[in-house]
Scaffold this active site. Structure first.
Site, PDB file in Angstrom:
ATOM      1  N   LYS A 161      31.544   1.830  -3.877  1.00 10.20           N
ATOM      2  CA  LYS A 161      32.750   2.561  -4.284  1.00 10.20           C
ATOM      3  C   LYS A 161      33.702   2.579  -3.099  1.00 10.20           C
ATOM      4  CE  LYS A 161      34.031   4.785  -8.064  1.00 10.20           C
ATOM      5  NZ  LYS A 161      33.612   4.474  -9.452  1.00 10.20           N
ATOM      6  N   ASP A 166      39.663   2.249 -10.605  1.00  4.80           N
ATOM      7  CA  ASP A 166      39.061   3.573 -10.803  1.00  4.80           C
ATOM      8  C   ASP A 166      40.240   4.544 -10.935  1.00  4.80           C
ATOM      9  OD1 ASP A 166      36.332   4.925 -10.755  1.00  4.80           O
ATOM     10  OD2 ASP A 166      37.381   6.148  -9.305  1.00  4.80           O
TER      11      ASP A 166
END
Ligand SMILES: NC(=O)c1ccc[n+]([C@@H]2O[C@H](COP(=O)([O-])OP(=O)(O)OC[C@H]3O[C@@H](n4cnc5c(N)ncnc54)[C@H](O)[C@@H]3O)[C@@H](O)[C@H]2O)c1
Length: 422
Positions: free
Chosen positions: A107, A147
Protein backbone atom coordinates in the site's frame (compact mmCIF):
# COMPACT_ATOMS: atom_id res chain seq x y z
CA UNK A 1 -11.62 7.55 18.34
CA UNK A 2 -8.12 9.01 18.63
CA UNK A 3 -5.02 7.62 16.91
CA UNK A 4 -3.73 6.57 20.37
CA UNK A 5 -6.73 4.37 21.08
CA UNK A 6 -6.94 2.75 17.65
CA UNK A 7 -3.80 1.64 15.90
CA UNK A 8 -4.78 -0.19 12.69
CA UNK A 9 -1.49 -2.06 12.62
CA UNK A 10 -2.00 -3.39 16.16
CA UNK A 11 -5.51 -4.39 15.13
CA UNK A 12 -4.15 -6.29 12.11
CA UNK A 13 -1.62 -8.08 14.33
CA UNK A 14 -4.38 -9.17 16.72
CA UNK A 15 -6.44 -10.67 13.87
CA UNK A 16 -3.34 -12.35 12.42
CA UNK A 17 -2.45 -13.93 15.75
CA UNK A 18 -5.99 -15.13 16.43
CA UNK A 19 -6.31 -16.75 12.98
CA UNK A 20 -2.83 -18.32 13.15
CA UNK A 21 -3.63 -19.83 16.55
CA UNK A 22 -6.90 -21.28 15.20
CA UNK A 23 -4.85 -22.84 12.40
CA UNK A 24 -2.55 -24.37 15.01
CA UNK A 25 0.48 -22.51 13.64
CA UNK A 26 3.61 -22.07 15.69
CA UNK A 27 4.55 -18.38 16.25
CA UNK A 28 7.70 -19.05 14.20
CA UNK A 29 5.49 -19.98 11.22
CA UNK A 30 3.91 -16.54 11.01
CA UNK A 31 6.55 -14.30 12.66
CA UNK A 32 7.52 -12.92 9.23
CA UNK A 33 3.95 -11.69 8.65
CA UNK A 34 4.08 -9.52 11.77
CA UNK A 35 6.52 -7.16 10.03
CA UNK A 36 6.33 -5.57 6.58
CA UNK A 37 9.15 -6.66 4.29
CA UNK A 38 9.88 -3.07 3.35
CA UNK A 39 8.75 0.38 4.57
CA UNK A 40 9.71 3.40 2.53
CA UNK A 41 9.04 6.93 3.73
CA UNK A 42 9.80 9.68 1.24
CA UNK A 43 9.72 13.45 1.14
CA UNK A 44 8.17 14.95 -1.97
CA UNK A 45 9.15 18.55 -2.68
CA UNK A 46 7.11 20.30 -5.35
CA UNK A 47 6.81 23.83 -6.62
CA UNK A 48 3.31 25.13 -5.92
CA UNK A 49 1.46 27.33 -8.41
CA UNK A 50 2.40 30.44 -6.37
CA UNK A 51 6.11 29.67 -6.88
CA UNK A 52 6.72 28.48 -3.28
CA UNK A 53 8.16 25.06 -2.48
CA UNK A 54 6.14 22.67 -0.33
CA UNK A 55 7.38 19.30 0.93
CA UNK A 56 4.86 16.46 1.34
CA UNK A 57 5.34 13.12 3.08
CA UNK A 58 4.76 9.88 1.18
CA UNK A 59 4.87 6.16 1.93
CA UNK A 60 5.10 2.80 0.19
CA UNK A 61 4.97 -0.35 2.26
CA UNK A 62 5.45 -3.90 0.98
CA UNK A 63 4.05 -6.33 3.50
CA UNK A 64 4.70 -9.72 1.89
CA UNK A 65 6.00 -10.97 -1.44
CA UNK A 66 5.86 -14.64 -0.41
CA UNK A 67 3.17 -15.41 -3.02
CA UNK A 68 4.24 -13.02 -5.78
CA UNK A 69 4.89 -9.35 -6.55
CA UNK A 70 3.35 -6.91 -4.07
CA UNK A 71 0.03 -5.29 -4.98
CA UNK A 72 -1.95 -2.45 -3.49
CA UNK A 73 -3.37 1.01 -3.96
CA UNK A 74 -2.05 4.50 -3.42
CA UNK A 75 -4.19 6.97 -1.47
CA UNK A 76 -3.97 10.74 -1.24
CA UNK A 77 -5.35 11.76 2.15
CA UNK A 78 -4.50 14.31 4.80
CA UNK A 79 -4.67 11.59 7.51
CA UNK A 80 -2.44 9.06 5.72
CA UNK A 81 0.27 7.79 8.08
CA UNK A 82 2.75 4.94 8.28
CA UNK A 83 0.74 2.76 10.70
CA UNK A 84 -2.33 2.97 8.50
CA UNK A 85 -0.37 2.21 5.33
CA UNK A 86 1.36 -0.74 7.06
CA UNK A 87 -1.98 -2.22 8.13
CA UNK A 88 -3.53 -1.68 4.69
CA UNK A 89 -0.52 -3.38 3.05
CA UNK A 90 -1.00 -6.44 5.27
CA UNK A 91 -4.72 -6.54 4.47
CA UNK A 92 -3.79 -6.55 0.77
CA UNK A 93 -1.60 -9.64 1.37
CA UNK A 94 -4.61 -11.35 2.98
CA UNK A 95 -7.05 -10.19 0.28
CA UNK A 96 -4.87 -11.46 -2.58
CA UNK A 97 -4.29 -14.73 -0.75
CA UNK A 98 -7.97 -15.40 0.02
CA UNK A 99 -8.92 -15.12 -3.67
CA UNK A 100 -5.72 -16.99 -4.56
CA UNK A 101 -4.21 -14.57 -7.06
CA UNK A 102 -0.38 -14.68 -7.21
CA UNK A 103 0.37 -11.44 -5.41
CA UNK A 104 1.63 -10.26 -2.06
CA UNK A 105 0.38 -7.08 -0.43
CA UNK A 106 1.46 -3.45 -0.52
CA UNK A 107 0.00 0.00 0.00
CA UNK A 108 1.12 3.56 -0.52
CA UNK A 109 0.00 7.04 0.25
CA UNK A 110 0.75 10.72 0.39
CA UNK A 111 -0.26 12.87 3.35
CA UNK A 112 -2.14 15.51 1.37
CA UNK A 113 -5.64 16.88 0.96
CA UNK A 114 -5.86 16.69 -2.85
CA UNK A 115 -8.88 19.01 -2.95
CA UNK A 116 -6.52 21.84 -1.88
CA UNK A 117 -4.15 21.32 -4.85
CA UNK A 118 -4.58 22.39 -8.47
CA UNK A 119 -4.47 19.75 -11.19
CA UNK A 120 -0.96 20.85 -12.19
CA UNK A 121 0.22 20.62 -8.57
CA UNK A 122 -1.28 17.12 -8.33
CA UNK A 123 0.53 16.04 -11.49
CA UNK A 124 3.85 17.34 -10.12
CA UNK A 125 3.20 15.67 -6.74
CA UNK A 126 2.35 12.32 -8.36
CA UNK A 127 5.36 12.40 -10.69
CA UNK A 128 7.84 13.30 -7.92
CA UNK A 129 6.34 10.66 -5.60
CA UNK A 130 6.74 8.10 -8.41
CA UNK A 131 10.43 8.92 -8.82
CA UNK A 132 10.91 8.58 -5.04
CA UNK A 133 9.35 5.08 -4.92
CA UNK A 134 10.66 4.08 -8.36
CA UNK A 135 13.45 1.78 -7.09
CA UNK A 136 10.96 -0.51 -5.37
CA UNK A 137 8.04 -0.61 -7.84
CA UNK A 138 7.76 -2.37 -11.20
CA UNK A 139 5.68 -5.05 -12.93
CA UNK A 140 7.74 -7.82 -11.30
CA UNK A 141 8.14 -6.13 -7.92
CA UNK A 142 5.22 -4.03 -6.76
CA UNK A 143 2.23 -2.84 -8.78
CA UNK A 144 0.25 0.17 -7.44
CA UNK A 145 -3.44 0.86 -8.18
CA UNK A 146 -6.02 3.55 -7.35
CA UNK A 147 -7.30 3.95 -3.79
CA UNK A 148 -8.94 6.80 -1.84
CA UNK A 149 -8.75 10.05 -3.88
CA UNK A 150 -6.70 8.55 -6.72
CA UNK A 151 -8.06 7.29 -10.03
CA UNK A 152 -7.19 6.08 -13.53
CA UNK A 153 -5.74 9.45 -14.45
CA UNK A 154 -3.30 9.39 -11.50
CA UNK A 155 -2.30 5.85 -12.54
CA UNK A 156 -1.63 7.15 -16.06
CA UNK A 157 0.76 9.81 -14.63
CA UNK A 158 2.56 7.13 -12.60
CA UNK A 159 2.86 4.85 -15.62
CA UNK A 160 4.17 7.70 -17.75
CA UNK A 161 6.79 8.74 -15.16
CA UNK A 162 7.97 5.17 -14.60
CA UNK A 163 8.12 4.57 -18.38
CA UNK A 164 10.20 7.76 -18.91
CA UNK A 165 12.84 6.42 -16.53
CA UNK A 166 12.87 3.00 -18.20
CA UNK A 167 13.03 4.50 -21.68
CA UNK A 168 10.05 2.52 -22.95
CA UNK A 169 6.35 2.10 -22.20
CA UNK A 170 5.71 -0.15 -19.16
CA UNK A 171 1.92 -0.44 -18.79
CA UNK A 172 2.17 -3.31 -16.25
CA UNK A 173 3.67 -1.07 -13.54
CA UNK A 174 0.19 0.03 -12.39
CA UNK A 175 -3.39 -1.20 -12.74
CA UNK A 176 -6.65 0.69 -12.83
CA UNK A 177 -5.43 2.64 -15.87
CA UNK A 178 -7.79 4.07 -18.48
CA UNK A 179 -8.66 1.36 -21.04
CA UNK A 180 -7.08 3.48 -23.81
CA UNK A 181 -3.59 3.01 -22.31
CA UNK A 182 -3.73 -0.61 -21.21
CA UNK A 183 -6.51 -0.68 -18.61
CA UNK A 184 -8.86 -3.65 -18.60
CA UNK A 185 -12.47 -3.61 -19.63
CA UNK A 186 -14.64 -4.46 -16.63
CA UNK A 187 -12.15 -3.06 -14.07
CA UNK A 188 -14.30 -0.09 -13.02
CA UNK A 189 -17.33 -2.28 -12.23
CA UNK A 190 -15.30 -5.23 -10.90
CA UNK A 191 -15.66 -4.59 -7.15
CA UNK A 192 -19.45 -4.06 -7.35
CA UNK A 193 -19.83 -7.08 -9.63
CA UNK A 194 -17.77 -9.20 -7.21
CA UNK A 195 -20.04 -8.11 -4.36
CA UNK A 196 -23.09 -9.37 -6.27
CA UNK A 197 -21.38 -12.71 -7.06
CA UNK A 198 -20.67 -13.24 -3.34
CA UNK A 199 -24.24 -12.20 -2.43
CA UNK A 200 -25.87 -14.64 -4.87
CA UNK A 201 -23.64 -17.51 -3.75
CA UNK A 202 -24.23 -16.78 -0.07
CA UNK A 203 -28.00 -16.77 -0.65
CA UNK A 204 -27.71 -20.06 -2.55
CA UNK A 205 -25.71 -21.95 0.08
CA UNK A 206 -28.08 -20.68 2.77
CA UNK A 207 -31.18 -21.83 0.83
CA UNK A 208 -32.53 -18.32 0.40
CA UNK A 209 -34.39 -17.52 -2.81
CA UNK A 210 -32.73 -14.53 -4.53
CA UNK A 211 -35.99 -13.65 -6.30
CA UNK A 212 -37.75 -12.87 -3.03
CA UNK A 213 -35.07 -11.23 -0.86
CA UNK A 214 -34.95 -7.53 0.01
CA UNK A 215 -31.55 -5.86 -0.37
CA UNK A 216 -30.33 -2.63 1.28
CA UNK A 217 -27.18 -0.86 0.09
CA UNK A 218 -25.36 1.91 1.95
CA UNK A 219 -23.37 4.05 -0.52
CA UNK A 220 -24.26 4.69 -4.16
CA UNK A 221 -20.73 5.28 -5.47
CA UNK A 222 -18.69 3.07 -7.74
CA UNK A 223 -19.17 -0.09 -5.68
CA UNK A 224 -22.69 0.35 -4.26
CA UNK A 225 -24.04 1.84 -7.48
CA UNK A 226 -22.69 -0.96 -9.67
CA UNK A 227 -24.03 -3.61 -7.29
CA UNK A 228 -27.45 -1.89 -7.23
CA UNK A 229 -27.55 -1.80 -11.06
CA UNK A 230 -26.73 -5.49 -11.35
CA UNK A 231 -29.30 -6.55 -8.74
CA UNK A 232 -31.97 -4.33 -10.30
CA UNK A 233 -31.26 -5.50 -13.85
CA UNK A 234 -31.44 -9.12 -12.65
CA UNK A 235 -34.89 -8.44 -11.17
CA UNK A 236 -33.91 -8.36 -7.48
CA UNK A 237 -35.68 -6.09 -5.03
CA UNK A 238 -33.37 -3.31 -3.78
CA UNK A 239 -35.44 -1.75 -0.98
CA UNK A 240 -33.01 0.87 0.37
CA UNK A 241 -30.03 2.86 -0.89
CA UNK A 242 -28.13 5.86 0.47
CA UNK A 243 -25.38 8.38 -0.13
CA UNK A 244 -23.68 10.80 2.26
CA UNK A 245 -26.85 12.95 2.40
CA UNK A 246 -29.13 10.10 3.54
CA UNK A 247 -31.19 7.31 2.03
CA UNK A 248 -34.47 6.24 0.47
CA UNK A 249 -36.60 3.18 1.25
CA UNK A 250 -39.46 1.41 -0.54
CA UNK A 251 -40.69 -2.01 0.61
CA UNK A 252 -41.78 -3.01 -2.93
CA UNK A 253 -38.34 -2.19 -4.34
CA UNK A 254 -36.78 1.06 -5.58
CA UNK A 255 -36.58 2.23 -9.22
CA UNK A 256 -32.77 1.91 -9.27
CA UNK A 257 -32.50 2.93 -12.94
CA UNK A 258 -34.30 6.20 -12.20
CA UNK A 259 -32.26 6.84 -9.02
CA UNK A 260 -28.95 6.16 -10.79
CA UNK A 261 -29.86 8.55 -13.62
CA UNK A 262 -30.81 11.17 -10.99
CA UNK A 263 -27.47 10.77 -9.18
CA UNK A 264 -25.52 10.78 -12.45
CA UNK A 265 -26.92 14.27 -13.02
CA UNK A 266 -24.87 15.51 -10.03
CA UNK A 267 -27.78 15.29 -7.57
CA UNK A 268 -27.87 13.80 -4.09
CA UNK A 269 -30.45 11.44 -2.59
CA UNK A 270 -31.89 13.98 -0.15
CA UNK A 271 -33.31 15.79 -3.20
CA UNK A 272 -34.79 12.67 -4.84
CA UNK A 273 -38.57 12.94 -5.09
CA UNK A 274 -40.90 9.99 -5.61
CA UNK A 275 -44.25 9.43 -3.80
CA UNK A 276 -43.49 5.76 -3.30
CA UNK A 277 -40.25 6.25 -1.34
CA UNK A 278 -39.61 7.19 2.28
CA UNK A 279 -36.54 9.23 3.14
CA UNK A 280 -34.39 7.61 5.83
CA UNK A 281 -31.09 8.34 7.58
CA UNK A 282 -27.97 6.27 7.02
CA UNK A 283 -28.41 4.73 10.45
CA UNK A 284 -32.00 3.78 9.62
CA UNK A 285 -30.73 2.10 6.45
CA UNK A 286 -28.39 -0.10 8.49
CA UNK A 287 -31.27 -1.35 10.65
CA UNK A 288 -34.05 -1.31 8.01
CA UNK A 289 -36.24 -4.31 7.17
CA UNK A 290 -34.20 -6.30 4.68
CA UNK A 291 -32.64 -9.73 4.18
CA UNK A 292 -29.28 -8.63 2.78
CA UNK A 293 -27.38 -5.55 3.95
CA UNK A 294 -24.47 -4.26 1.86
CA UNK A 295 -22.38 -1.52 3.50
CA UNK A 296 -20.60 0.07 0.50
CA UNK A 297 -19.59 3.49 1.83
CA UNK A 298 -17.20 3.87 4.76
CA UNK A 299 -15.51 2.02 7.59
CA UNK A 300 -17.08 1.75 11.09
CA UNK A 301 -20.75 1.88 10.02
CA UNK A 302 -21.97 -1.23 11.85
CA UNK A 303 -21.12 -0.67 15.49
CA UNK A 304 -22.09 -1.86 18.98
CA UNK A 305 -24.75 0.89 18.87
CA UNK A 306 -26.72 -0.44 15.90
CA UNK A 307 -25.69 -4.11 15.51
CA UNK A 308 -28.39 -5.45 17.84
CA UNK A 309 -31.13 -3.75 15.79
CA UNK A 310 -29.95 -5.10 12.43
CA UNK A 311 -32.68 -7.13 10.70
CA UNK A 312 -30.65 -8.50 7.78
CA UNK A 313 -29.75 -12.19 7.82
CA UNK A 314 -26.73 -11.67 5.56
CA UNK A 315 -24.22 -8.81 5.49
CA UNK A 316 -21.88 -8.54 2.51
CA UNK A 317 -19.06 -6.13 3.34
CA UNK A 318 -18.37 -4.12 0.20
CA UNK A 319 -16.60 -1.30 2.03
CA UNK A 320 -13.31 -1.91 3.81
CA UNK A 321 -13.77 -2.36 7.55
CA UNK A 322 -17.47 -1.39 7.84
CA UNK A 323 -18.01 -3.55 10.96
CA UNK A 324 -16.33 -2.90 14.31
CA UNK A 325 -14.94 -5.77 16.40
CA UNK A 326 -17.68 -5.26 19.02
CA UNK A 327 -20.43 -5.28 16.39
CA UNK A 328 -18.97 -8.45 14.89
CA UNK A 329 -19.42 -10.26 18.22
CA UNK A 330 -23.04 -9.12 18.47
CA UNK A 331 -23.76 -10.23 14.89
CA UNK A 332 -22.17 -13.62 15.53
CA UNK A 333 -24.41 -14.14 18.57
CA UNK A 334 -27.44 -13.20 16.42
CA UNK A 335 -26.31 -15.74 13.77
CA UNK A 336 -26.08 -13.06 11.12
CA UNK A 337 -23.81 -14.28 8.31
CA UNK A 338 -21.09 -11.71 7.58
CA UNK A 339 -19.21 -12.13 4.30
CA UNK A 340 -15.98 -10.28 5.18
CA UNK A 341 -14.46 -7.41 3.23
CA UNK A 342 -11.24 -9.22 2.29
CA UNK A 343 -13.40 -11.70 0.38
CA UNK A 344 -16.47 -9.68 -0.69
CA UNK A 345 -14.71 -6.63 -2.16
CA UNK A 346 -11.78 -8.49 -3.76
CA UNK A 347 -13.33 -8.24 -7.26
CA UNK A 348 -11.36 -5.05 -7.92
CA UNK A 349 -7.96 -6.55 -7.22
CA UNK A 350 -8.90 -9.69 -9.15
CA UNK A 351 -9.59 -7.66 -12.31
CA UNK A 352 -6.45 -5.60 -11.59
CA UNK A 353 -4.65 -8.93 -11.77
CA UNK A 354 -6.30 -9.57 -15.17
CA UNK A 355 -5.16 -6.12 -16.31
CA UNK A 356 -1.56 -6.89 -15.32
CA UNK A 357 -1.73 -10.31 -17.00
CA UNK A 358 -2.96 -8.64 -20.22
CA UNK A 359 -0.21 -5.97 -19.99
CA UNK A 360 2.69 -8.36 -19.48
CA UNK A 361 1.41 -10.64 -22.24
CA UNK A 362 0.61 -7.72 -24.58
CA UNK A 363 -2.89 -8.97 -25.32
CA UNK A 364 -6.42 -7.96 -24.42
CA UNK A 365 -9.37 -9.87 -23.05
CA UNK A 366 -12.98 -9.05 -23.90
CA UNK A 367 -15.60 -8.27 -21.26
CA UNK A 368 -17.09 -11.74 -21.44
CA UNK A 369 -13.73 -13.33 -20.55
CA UNK A 370 -13.07 -10.82 -17.75
CA UNK A 371 -16.46 -11.38 -16.12
CA UNK A 372 -16.43 -15.16 -16.60
CA UNK A 373 -12.99 -15.49 -14.98
CA UNK A 374 -13.92 -13.06 -12.19
CA UNK A 375 -17.00 -15.14 -11.49
CA UNK A 376 -14.97 -18.34 -11.29
CA UNK A 377 -12.36 -16.89 -8.92
CA UNK A 378 -14.91 -15.26 -6.59
CA UNK A 379 -17.06 -18.41 -6.38
CA UNK A 380 -14.07 -20.64 -5.67
CA UNK A 381 -12.88 -18.27 -2.93
CA UNK A 382 -16.35 -18.00 -1.37
CA UNK A 383 -16.81 -21.75 -1.25
CA UNK A 384 -13.36 -22.38 0.22
CA UNK A 385 -14.08 -19.88 2.99
CA UNK A 386 -17.65 -21.16 3.57
CA UNK A 387 -16.45 -24.77 3.82
CA UNK A 388 -13.70 -23.93 6.31
CA UNK A 389 -16.17 -21.83 8.30
CA UNK A 390 -18.47 -24.86 8.54
CA UNK A 391 -15.70 -27.36 9.25
CA UNK A 392 -14.01 -25.33 12.00
CA UNK A 393 -17.26 -23.77 13.26
CA UNK A 394 -15.87 -20.25 12.98
CA UNK A 395 -17.44 -17.13 11.42
CA UNK A 396 -16.75 -16.41 7.74
CA UNK A 397 -14.35 -13.60 8.67
CA UNK A 398 -12.13 -15.86 10.73
CA UNK A 399 -12.29 -18.55 8.03
CA UNK A 400 -11.22 -16.03 5.35
CA UNK A 401 -8.18 -15.00 7.41
CA UNK A 402 -7.36 -18.64 8.06
CA UNK A 403 -7.43 -19.46 4.33
CA UNK A 404 -5.25 -16.44 3.57
CA UNK A 405 -2.69 -16.99 6.34
CA UNK A 406 -2.36 -20.69 5.54
CA UNK A 407 -1.60 -19.82 1.90
CA UNK A 408 0.98 -17.16 2.76
CA UNK A 409 2.76 -19.21 5.44
CA UNK A 410 2.79 -22.29 3.18
CA UNK A 411 4.36 -20.23 0.38
CA UNK A 412 6.98 -18.94 2.83
CA UNK A 413 7.81 -22.48 3.96
CA UNK A 414 8.01 -23.83 0.41
CA UNK A 415 10.52 -21.09 -0.39
CA UNK A 416 12.74 -22.31 2.42
CA UNK A 417 11.44 -20.31 5.34
CA UNK A 418 12.55 -16.94 6.70
CA UNK A 419 15.95 -18.09 7.95
CA UNK A 420 16.98 -20.21 4.98
CA UNK A 421 19.59 -17.65 3.96
CA UNK A 422 21.06 -17.57 7.45
N1 LIG B 1 -13.72 1.10 -5.77
C1 LIG B 1 -13.15 -0.06 -5.54
O1 LIG B 1 -12.68 -0.77 -6.46
C2 LIG B 1 -13.08 -0.61 -4.15
C3 LIG B 1 -12.39 -1.81 -3.91
C4 LIG B 1 -12.37 -2.36 -2.62
C5 LIG B 1 -13.01 -1.69 -1.59
N2 LIG B 1 -13.66 -0.51 -1.84
C6 LIG B 1 -14.32 0.15 -0.71
O2 LIG B 1 -15.70 0.34 -0.99
C7 LIG B 1 -16.18 1.52 -0.36
C8 LIG B 1 -16.84 2.42 -1.41
O3 LIG B 1 -15.89 2.71 -2.43
P1 LIG B 1 -16.35 3.46 -3.78
O4 LIG B 1 -15.22 3.27 -4.73
O5 LIG B 1 -17.73 3.03 -4.16
O6 LIG B 1 -16.38 4.96 -3.28
P2 LIG B 1 -17.17 6.19 -3.92
O7 LIG B 1 -16.48 7.40 -3.44
O8 LIG B 1 -17.40 6.00 -5.37
O9 LIG B 1 -18.63 6.12 -3.23
C9 LIG B 1 -18.83 6.25 -1.85
C10 LIG B 1 -20.32 6.35 -1.58
O10 LIG B 1 -20.50 6.42 -0.17
C11 LIG B 1 -21.31 7.56 0.14
N3 LIG B 1 -20.95 8.08 1.45
C12 LIG B 1 -19.91 8.90 1.77
N4 LIG B 1 -19.96 9.22 3.06
C13 LIG B 1 -21.04 8.59 3.57
C14 LIG B 1 -21.64 8.53 4.84
N5 LIG B 1 -21.12 9.21 5.88
N6 LIG B 1 -22.73 7.76 5.01
C15 LIG B 1 -23.25 7.09 3.96
N7 LIG B 1 -22.75 7.12 2.72
C16 LIG B 1 -21.66 7.85 2.54
C17 LIG B 1 -21.04 8.54 -0.97
O11 LIG B 1 -22.07 9.50 -1.08
C18 LIG B 1 -20.97 7.60 -2.16
O12 LIG B 1 -22.28 7.29 -2.59
C19 LIG B 1 -14.94 2.12 0.33
O13 LIG B 1 -14.91 1.62 1.65
C20 LIG B 1 -13.78 1.54 -0.44
O14 LIG B 1 -12.61 1.49 0.35
C21 LIG B 1 -13.68 0.04 -3.10
Amino acid sequence: MSQKEYNPYENMLAVLKQSAEKLGLDPDDYATLCYPERELKVSIPIKMDDGKVKVFEGYRVQHSSARGPCKGGIRFHQDANMDEVKALAAWMSFKCAVVNIPYGGAKGGIKVDPSKLSRDELIRLTRRYTTRILPIIGPDKDIPAPDVNTNGEVMAWIMDTYSMFQGHCVPGVVTGKPVEIGGSVGRVEATGRGVTIITYECLKVNDMDASSVAIAIQGMGNVGGTAADIFYNNGQKVVAVSDYTGGVYCEEGLPINEIRAFLAGGNTLNDYQNDKVTHITNDELITCKCDVLIPAALENQITADNAEAIQAKIIVEAANGPTTVEADEILNKKNVIVCPDILSNAGGVVVSYFEWVQNIQSLTWDLEEVNRTLNKIMLTAFNEVAELSKEKEVPMRMAAYMVAIKRITTAGKLRGGPISLG
